[in-house]
Each structure stands twice: as C-alpha cells, then as structure tokens.
Scaffold this motif. Structure first.
Motif, PDB file in Angstrom:
ATOM      1  N   PHE A   1       0.657  -1.187   0.117  1.00  0.00           N
ATOM      2  CA  PHE A   1       0.096   0.025   0.188  1.00  0.00           C
ATOM      3  C   PHE A   1       0.410   0.843  -0.270  1.00  0.00           C
ATOM      4  O   PHE A   1       0.888   1.886  -0.585  1.00  0.00           O
ATOM      5  CB  PHE A   1      -0.768   0.090   1.241  1.00  0.00           C
ATOM      6  CG  PHE A   1      -2.333  -0.407   1.061  1.00  0.00           C
ATOM      7  CD1 PHE A   1      -3.210   0.391   0.007  1.00  0.00           C
ATOM      8  CD2 PHE A   1      -2.725  -2.114   1.507  1.00  0.00           C
ATOM      9  CE1 PHE A   1      -4.771  -0.620  -0.301  1.00  0.00           C
ATOM     10  CE2 PHE A   1      -3.588  -2.442   1.479  1.00  0.00           C
ATOM     11  CZ  PHE A   1      -4.561  -1.557   0.307  1.00  0.00           C
ATOM     12  N   SER A   2       2.023   1.296   0.312  1.00  0.00           N
ATOM     13  CA  SER A   2       2.649   2.401   1.162  1.00  0.00           C
ATOM     14  C   SER A   2       2.955   2.430  -0.376  1.00  0.00           C
ATOM     15  O   SER A   2       4.034   3.563  -0.896  1.00  0.00           O
ATOM     16  CB  SER A   2       4.105   2.150   1.385  1.00  0.00           C
ATOM     17  OG  SER A   2       4.958   1.616   1.257  1.00  0.00           O
ATOM     18  N   ILE A   3       3.746   1.248  -1.633  1.00  0.00           N
ATOM     19  CA  ILE A   3       4.439   1.705  -2.825  1.00  0.00           C
ATOM     20  C   ILE A   3       3.586   1.955  -4.202  1.00  0.00           C
ATOM     21  O   ILE A   3       3.364   3.132  -4.179  1.00  0.00           O
ATOM     22  CB  ILE A   3       5.237   0.270  -3.201  1.00  0.00           C
ATOM     23  CG1 ILE A   3       6.490  -0.025  -2.187  1.00  0.00           C
ATOM     24  CG2 ILE A   3       5.754   0.654  -4.780  1.00  0.00           C
ATOM     25  CD1 ILE A   3       6.970  -0.351  -2.385  1.00  0.00           C
ATOM     26  N   PHE A   4       2.135   0.429  -4.383  1.00  0.00           N
ATOM     27  CA  PHE A   4       1.061   1.166  -5.263  1.00  0.00           C
ATOM     28  C   PHE A   4       0.176   2.029  -4.756  1.00  0.00           C
ATOM     29  O   PHE A   4      -0.650   2.312  -6.057  1.00  0.00           O
ATOM     30  CB  PHE A   4       1.052  -0.165  -5.530  1.00  0.00           C
ATOM     31  CG  PHE A   4       1.983  -0.861  -6.115  1.00  0.00           C
ATOM     32  CD1 PHE A   4       3.040  -0.299  -6.899  1.00  0.00           C
ATOM     33  CD2 PHE A   4       2.449  -2.119  -5.527  1.00  0.00           C
ATOM     34  CE1 PHE A   4       4.408  -1.068  -7.684  1.00  0.00           C
ATOM     35  CE2 PHE A   4       3.915  -2.861  -5.773  1.00  0.00           C
ATOM     36  CZ  PHE A   4       4.908  -2.320  -6.783  1.00  0.00           C
ATOM     37  N   HIS A   5      -0.169   2.325  -3.870  1.00  0.00           N
ATOM     38  CA  HIS A   5      -1.299   3.208  -2.776  1.00  0.00           C
ATOM     39  C   HIS A   5      -2.807   2.512  -3.235  1.00  0.00           C
ATOM     40  O   HIS A   5      -2.977   1.117  -3.004  1.00  0.00           O
ATOM     41  CB  HIS A   5      -1.412   4.964  -3.576  1.00  0.00           C
ATOM     42  CG  HIS A   5      -0.135   4.899  -2.795  1.00  0.00           C
ATOM     43  ND1 HIS A   5       0.061   5.406  -1.924  1.00  0.00           N
ATOM     44  CD2 HIS A   5       1.224   6.034  -3.568  1.00  0.00           C
ATOM     45  CE1 HIS A   5       0.891   6.491  -1.636  1.00  0.00           C
ATOM     46  NE2 HIS A   5       1.872   6.063  -2.748  1.00  0.00           N
ATOM     47  N   SER A   6      -4.080   3.361  -4.459  1.00  0.00           N
ATOM     48  CA  SER A   6      -4.605   2.702  -3.757  1.00  0.00           C
ATOM     49  C   SER A   6      -4.663   1.324  -5.402  1.00  0.00           C
ATOM     50  O   SER A   6      -5.802   1.038  -5.639  1.00  0.00           O
ATOM     51  CB  SER A   6      -5.569   4.483  -5.245  1.00  0.00           C
ATOM     52  OG  SER A   6      -5.476   4.267  -6.181  1.00  0.00           O
ATOM     53  N   LEU A   7      -3.656   1.838  -6.112  1.00  0.00           N
ATOM     54  CA  LEU A   7      -3.915   0.288  -7.414  1.00  0.00           C
ATOM     55  C   LEU A   7      -3.825  -1.252  -6.441  1.00  0.00           C
ATOM     56  O   LEU A   7      -4.720  -1.636  -7.076  1.00  0.00           O
ATOM     57  CB  LEU A   7      -2.495   0.465  -8.083  1.00  0.00           C
ATOM     58  CG  LEU A   7      -1.866   1.370  -9.068  1.00  0.00           C
ATOM     59  CD1 LEU A   7      -0.940   1.200 -10.290  1.00  0.00           C
ATOM     60  CD2 LEU A   7      -3.126   0.333 -10.066  1.00  0.00           C
ATOM     61  N   VAL A   8      -3.638  -1.222  -4.942  1.00  0.00           N
ATOM     62  CA  VAL A   8      -3.571  -2.311  -4.959  1.00  0.00           C
ATOM     63  C   VAL A   8      -4.856  -2.919  -4.586  1.00  0.00           C
ATOM     64  O   VAL A   8      -4.813  -3.950  -4.733  1.00  0.00           O
ATOM     65  CB  VAL A   8      -2.839  -2.667  -3.292  1.00  0.00           C
ATOM     66  CG1 VAL A   8      -3.044  -3.846  -2.838  1.00  0.00           C
ATOM     67  CG2 VAL A   8      -1.410  -2.072  -3.756  1.00  0.00           C
ATOM     68  N   SER A   9      -5.533  -1.690  -4.111  1.00  0.00           N
ATOM     69  CA  SER A   9      -6.707  -2.285  -3.718  1.00  0.00           C
ATOM     70  C   SER A   9      -7.624  -2.771  -4.674  1.00  0.00           C
ATOM     71  O   SER A   9      -8.812  -3.319  -5.139  1.00  0.00           O
ATOM     72  CB  SER A   9      -7.940  -1.218  -2.341  1.00  0.00           C
ATOM     73  OG  SER A   9      -7.453  -0.698  -2.819  1.00  0.00           O
TER      74      SER A   9
END
Lengths: 490, 257
Positions: free
Chosen positions: A436-444
């Motif tokens: 989450f700290s790297i890809f932010h919203s892309l993960v969810s």
C-alpha cells in the motif's frame, strides 16, 4: 513351560493422545513458543514473498492496462498519420482476431474464406520467422541475412543463391534453433510475394484513407481535431474506413481534451507572472518552481481556483471547461498515470515461476523452505532429546512406540499450525503495509483475493507439513530406544 | 543350570512349596561396547526369585546392580543367557508384548521418581491404566484409591513440582501399582530422601509386601532395608557374590556389633 499370557497392548485413542501431547506443549510453553516463533518467521517469509509477488502481478496487469489506455490518443494519431509497416500488419493479422478490425481496409469483401485462411496462415508463419530473425544477435544475423531487417529479409531471400547460402549457414550454426524445417521455410518464401502484394494493397488503402482524414483537418492539429472524435471528425474517420466504435470515440474525445488541458497547464510554467505568483505563494525562488509542484498544488480545490484566477489575470485564453473541479481531476489523473508508470517500472519481474511469483522469487521461497525445515528439525530434535527421560518413563509404564511417535507428531503439527497461522498473518500484514505504501490505490483496485487466500492456505499447510516432516526422524529415534538406553543418554 | 541354582548356599527351601518363581535368570550376561572397548557389566547371573518375597539387592556402584535391574525389569535385553518373568522368556517378546509386560507385570520405582512433570498426581497414576486400556472412570477411581493407600488422597490434583521428594516418591509408588503388577522393582527408592521420609517409604513398601503380597525387589545402599526384607542379594563385579536370608544376616550383623 507355562503358556505365555502376554498379549498385545491396545493403542490409546487419538483424543487421549492429543490431550497428553497438548498437556506437554502447555507445560513447556516457553520452549514451544520458541519453536512456534521459528516456524512463524519462516512462514511469514514465505507468505510475504507469495503475497507480494501475487499483488505485484495483479498490479502489473492493471498498470499495463492503464498505460495502454493512456496511449490511446497517441495510437490513433499514429494510425491516422502513416500507413502501418509490413511487420505491423503481419503482427496484426497473426493475432487471433486479425481480420476483425478495420474490415474494409483489409479488402475483406473481395477475399473469399479460402483466401482469408491462406493470408492468415501466411501471416502467422511470417510472424514466427520475423521474430526469429529479430531475436538473433548481431554477428549471426550478419552471417545469415547481411544487413537486411524485417520483411526486407524475406524479399532478399526470393533469390535462390541467397536462400541456399542461408540454409547452408543455418546447418553450420548448431546452437541456433530455426523454427520449423528449412523446406517449410522455403515453401513459405515461395508464397511470400502473394502475402506481400496483399499487404501492399492494404497499405495503399490505408494511405488513401489517411489522406482523406488529413484533408478534413483544415489547418488544425490532429490533437485538436481529436477533441471532436465523438462528432463530425469521428464520422469522417469512420467514413475513411477505420474501425472507431462509439465508446472509443467518446473516450478518445475526453482524452484528447485532457491532453490539450495538460499541455496548457504545462505551458503556464513558462509565464513569468504565474511562476512568480506560485513562488510567492510557496515562499520559494521562482527558479525552483517545477511543473510537479504546480500539479500537486492543483490537487487542492482552493489552490486550483486561486490558480485559475491568476491565469485569467495574465490573461490566458482558458477554455470554458477548465473549472476548479476539472483542474483537480486532471491533477489526480496525472498522479494516477505516474503511479501506473511507477508500478510498471517496479513490477518488471512479475510473472513466471511458481504461481506466477517470478523465477527469482520461486528460488527464494524454495531456499526459505529449506531453512525452515532445518530450523524446525533442530527445534524438534532438541525437544525430543531433552525429553528422553520422559519418553523412557512412558515406555516403562507400557507406552507403545506408536504412541510416542504420535505424541511427537501431534505436538509438531500443533506447533506447525499455530506457527503457520501466526506467520501467515504476519507476512500478509507486512506485505500489505509495504504494497500500500508503494502502489497506494492500485493495490485495492486489483487485489487478487482468491490467490492471496490460496497462498495463505498454502503457507499454513506448509507450516504443518514441514513441522510434521521435520519431527518424524527425531520422534522415530525416540520411540525406538530401549527405555534404559534413553535414560542413560541423558 | 538347575544344578547350579541348587548349589546356591542359602535357598529358602521351606517356602519353596507354596511360592512359585516369578523371575528366573539363566546365564545372564551383558556386555557394553563403548568405542570398540567391550565392558562386561554382568558375567553370568543365575538367580530365582519367588512371589511374595521382599528382596534387597546390594552392591557397590559399578557392580552391575543397575544392569541386573534393567534386565529383570525387561527394560534392556541381555547379550547372552535368558530372563524369564512370570515364566515368559523376555527375549521372545515383540515390542508390543514388551510394552504389555511392562504395563501389567512390573511396577517401577526410580531413585529420581521420574514422574511426568506436566501431569497431576492422579494423571500420573492413571496413565499406565490408560495404556492398559482401563476405562477412564474406573481408572480415576482406582487411582484415587491408590493415592489414598500411599496417604496422598487429598493431593491428587498437585503436579510433581508442587510436591516434596517423599510425596513424589509416594506418587511413584502409587503409579507403579496402577495395573496390579506381580513385581515391584525399586531402584534406590530412598536415596534421594531424608531419613524420616525414607522410613515412611519403607513402611509403605513393607505394608504392600505383607498385606498385598506384592513381590518387591529393591536395589539399595540403605541398611534400614535389611530390617524389612526376606532375602538379601549381593552383587560384585557383575556376578552374584552371595544370597542370604535375613535371619542369617542378622546373626552376622549382631556378631559384628
């Protein structure tokens, strides 16, 4: 001699055995916790690798889609400017749905199904051969085909002597693997002119179509014209013979507008008044104001409206649609596209290997498993060794070898289960924090829930199985000892 | 072999009629191979022990006393010779049958108690019953009775760590009686206990012997044991040095005093 009234012992029930094993675990709580910690760390490592790789894979997929989406306008501008090259046409035709797009461009109306199949077959072959020549290294390529590249190679090989030379050279190059046998290649080369002629017609058709679209530009740039892709300009493109769906036209319009607005904002940095205003607002030197800074400023509505006012003061010719909301949206979209690019850059390793976690990660996971087995085996061996007296006592009381082994296997499995669950949760938590700290919203947005659940089950199972396997030898050894030998070893 | 046994000087011939042999060893030898060097722990022991006897085995450390004990307790197998426990040749038994034998025929009492640390006194006593397939409720009842017998009825829920040495040894005695064994093997039962507690343990053993008719074989250095035993057995350098009835020994002791 008296008859032997010695019978075999009944085996203790599983429930009772489990209860005794658990009582032992509880009594040696500290030791058990240490063992659990060893297993948990190993499983956390495994779960971390698995879940990170799975998330990265999913992120890479959605990033690639996102990037493709970003390049839609560019692709259309290219398509409407120059006819496609032979190699591009071959690649397009070789794709499974090669004939579905830009139908009239490919003169399909004039091709009967037999011809269609032939063209597609030839294109498929051509794609394979071209890839082969493309991937050769420079020296080999030089020997085989000289300085020719792409479809030009096929043209040159129409010459009989060259063809023979190539066959000869291929035979001498042991390490090169030619796709298919040379006869098939030769047969294909004989048919190549037919494919080339067909592709030439397609290109000519494309050229005509492009010309008709270009004529409709009326001094506008292609980008400006694209802003009406859902209107008259789109109609023009369709009439010229390109396959432009309603939905694509709409998104093309929106994107062309966004590109135009982006360019407009990017240009403002060249206006000294605006640059100074931003510098004053943020208390920096005008020379230090960057375009990134301006964009991140525009993410906040009040700053965005402030900037619109400044731009009006200059004055800049702002289009009607450029409102505060629009600016914030653009800023967010820009951040997102940067995120896509970053994601693509950071996920180059994804795919391949076990469960698609990448070759290197598969290897790492394997090594971690080895370390884990050794660690657990050591812990179990210690646990067994320090309990020789207890084992001997139990055997004196009439315990069967099977009972002693079962007790240790149950103990190991329970420790493995607890360690596996704790480790899996730990690994997943670490992974999620990092991702989450790297890809932010892309993960969810692209969370591979099923695969993550599978990975979790896998690493819990791995914990139990590894612990049980590692305990087999020590417990077997303990069970086979004669009681007094076991006591002496202490 | 039989001749050799009869050659033994002091055999309680007057009791031979009503007592039967519970443990018989014939030419029992034990060798340990430690790094290529062969040590003879027992050099051929022939002995017959009868039901209902209280036997004390004495001997200096290193005499092979413990080895003798392990052999007749089916805890270890002899290198040569044979061991019969209740007329069963131990060497012929499978692992399962050995477990059965240890479970029902023999009770063990160790110098260091060897209780299972994570079990309560009652669980320690009922474990051998569980191995023997006794119904849990019945086992609990019998276990409580045995704990009453050794005077620990009110402490059944204590773990070994919460009990004194004497109490632990009493639990161990109760445990050894769990499946009504024919023989009780005690390896220095009083060595780790103070004088007074040792007396209590001795009293319990004597009571078991006289009231319940349990055969007791007891290795010890404790001379108080001599006062309660039927026969004494001396082992030296891996062989039986002497077997004597108590009354004979008492005469000698008296003369020494």
């Amino acid at each position: 001699m008296k008859e032997i009234d010695v019978r075999e012992q009944p085996l203790l029930s599983f429930a009772k055995t489990t209860r005794i094993a658990l009582a032992g675990v509880k009594y040696r709580l500290f030791r058990s916790i240490v063992t659990v910690a060893v297993i948990a760390v190993a499983m956390a490592f495994l779960m971390n690798i698995l879940s990170e790789s799975l998330i990265k894979k999913a992120v890479a997929l959605s990033a690639r889609e996102g990037i493709e989406e970003l390049h839609r306008t560019d692709k259309w501008i290219a398509k409407l400017s120059v006819p496609q090259s032979y190699a591009e046409l071959i690649a397009a035709l070789a794709a499974p749905d090669g004939f579905s797009k830009d139908r009239n461009m490919l003169e399909l109306d004039e091709l009967d199904p037999d011809q269609q199949a032939r063209i597609q077959r030839l294109a498929g072959q051509a794609a394979v051969y071209l890839t082969f020549f493309d991937e050769l290294n420079y020296g080999r390529r030089r020997v085989l085909v000289g300085s020719a590249a792409s479809t030009r190679i096929l043209d040159l090989l129409q010459d009989e002597t060259r063809r023979k030379r190539l066959t000869e050279a291929l035979r001498n190059m042991r390490s090169v693997r030619f796709p298919g046998d040379p006869e098939a290649f030769s047969a294909f080369l004989d048919e190549w002119p037919a494919l080339r002629d067909y592709l030439g017609t397609v290109r000519e058709n494309q050229r005509v179509a492009i010309q008709s679209v270009q004529d409709a530009l009326n001094q506008r740039t292609m980008l400006t014209a694209m802003q009406q892709a859902d209107g008259p300009f789109g109609e023009r493109i369709r009439r010229a013979g390109f396959d432009l769906s309603e939905a694509e036209a709409t998104s093309l319009t929106a994107q062309a507008m966004a590109v135009a607005d982006n360019n407009l904002i990017a240009d403002t940095i060249n206006r000294p008044e605006l640059r100074q205003a931003v510098a004053a607002r943020y208390d920096v030197l005008p020379g230090d104001v960057s375009i990134d800074q301006i964009w991140s400023m525009l993410a906040k509505p009040n700053s965005a409206s402030w900037y619109i006012e400044r731009m009006r003061e200059v004055p800049l010719p702002l289009p009607e649609r450029l409102t505060t909301d629009r600016l914030t949206d653009l800023s967010n979209a820009r951040a997102e596209s940067k995120l896509y690019l970053k994601a693509e850059r950071l996920t180059t390793e994804a795919g391949g290997g076990f469960m698609g976690i990448g070759e290197r990660m598969t290897w790492l996971a394997f090594v971690s498993m080895l370390v884990c087995v050794v660690g657990i085996a050591n812990a179990m061996l210690m646990s067994v060794t320090e309990r020789f007296r207890e084992i001997a006592t139990l055997k004196c009381l009439g315990a069967l070898d099977g009972f002693i082994m079962t007790v240790f296997l149950i103990e190991a499995s329970v420790l493995g289960l607890v360690g596996g669950v704790v480790g899996t949760l730990l690994g997943l938590a670490l992974c999620l924090t990092r991702m989450f700290s790297i890809f932010h919203s892309l993960v969810s947005r692209s969370f591979p829930l099923n695969e993550i659940v599978l990975a979790a089950l896998l690493s819990i199972a791995a914990g139990v199985i590894l612990a049980a396997v590692a305990a087999v030898y020590p417990s077997f050894r303990a069970a086979r000892l004669a009681p007094m030998e076991a006591m002496r070893i202490e | 072999m039989k001749d050799k046994a009869t050659k033994q000087p002091k055999k309680p011939e007057q009791d031979a009629g009503k007592q039967r042999v519970i443990i018989r060893t014939i030419g029992m030898k034990k060798e340990y191979n430690r790094g290529g060097e062969i040590t003879q722990a027992l050099r051929g022991v022939d002995v017959e022990l009868y039901t209902g006897e209280f036997i004390v085995v004495m001997g200096p450390s290193g005499s092979g006393k413990s080895t003798f004990f392990n052999m007749i307790g089916a805890l270890d197998s002899p290198s040569h010779g044979r061991v019969f426990i209740d007329e069963v040749d131990v060497a012929q038994l499978t692992a399962e049958e050995l477990a059965f034998l240890r479970c029902r025929k023999i009770g063990y009492i160790f110098q260091s108690y060897n209780l299972i640390q994570y079990m309560t006194a009652l669980e320690n006593v009922t474990t051998p019953m569980a191995f023997g397939g006794v119904d849990p409720d019945q086992a609990r009842k019998r276990g409580m009775d045995l704990l009453e017998l050794v005077g620990l009825g009110d402490r059944w829920f204590h773990r070994p760590i919460e009990m004194s040495g004497g109490q632990q040894q009493r639990v161990a005695i109760a445990r050894s009686l769990a499946n009504q064994p024919s023989v009780l093997l005690c390896d220095e039962p009083t060595a780790n206990l103070d004088h007074h507690t040792g007396d209590e343990i001795l009293a319990i053993l004597q009571k078991l012997n006289t009231e319940r008719g349990v055969t007791i074989i007891c290795a010890t250095h404790d001379h108080r044991m001599m006062n309660v035993c039927d026969r004494l057995l001396w082992i030296r350098d891996g062989a039986i040095e002497r077997i004597a009835r108590r009354d004979e020994v008492e005469v000698e002791l008296g003369s020494i005093d």
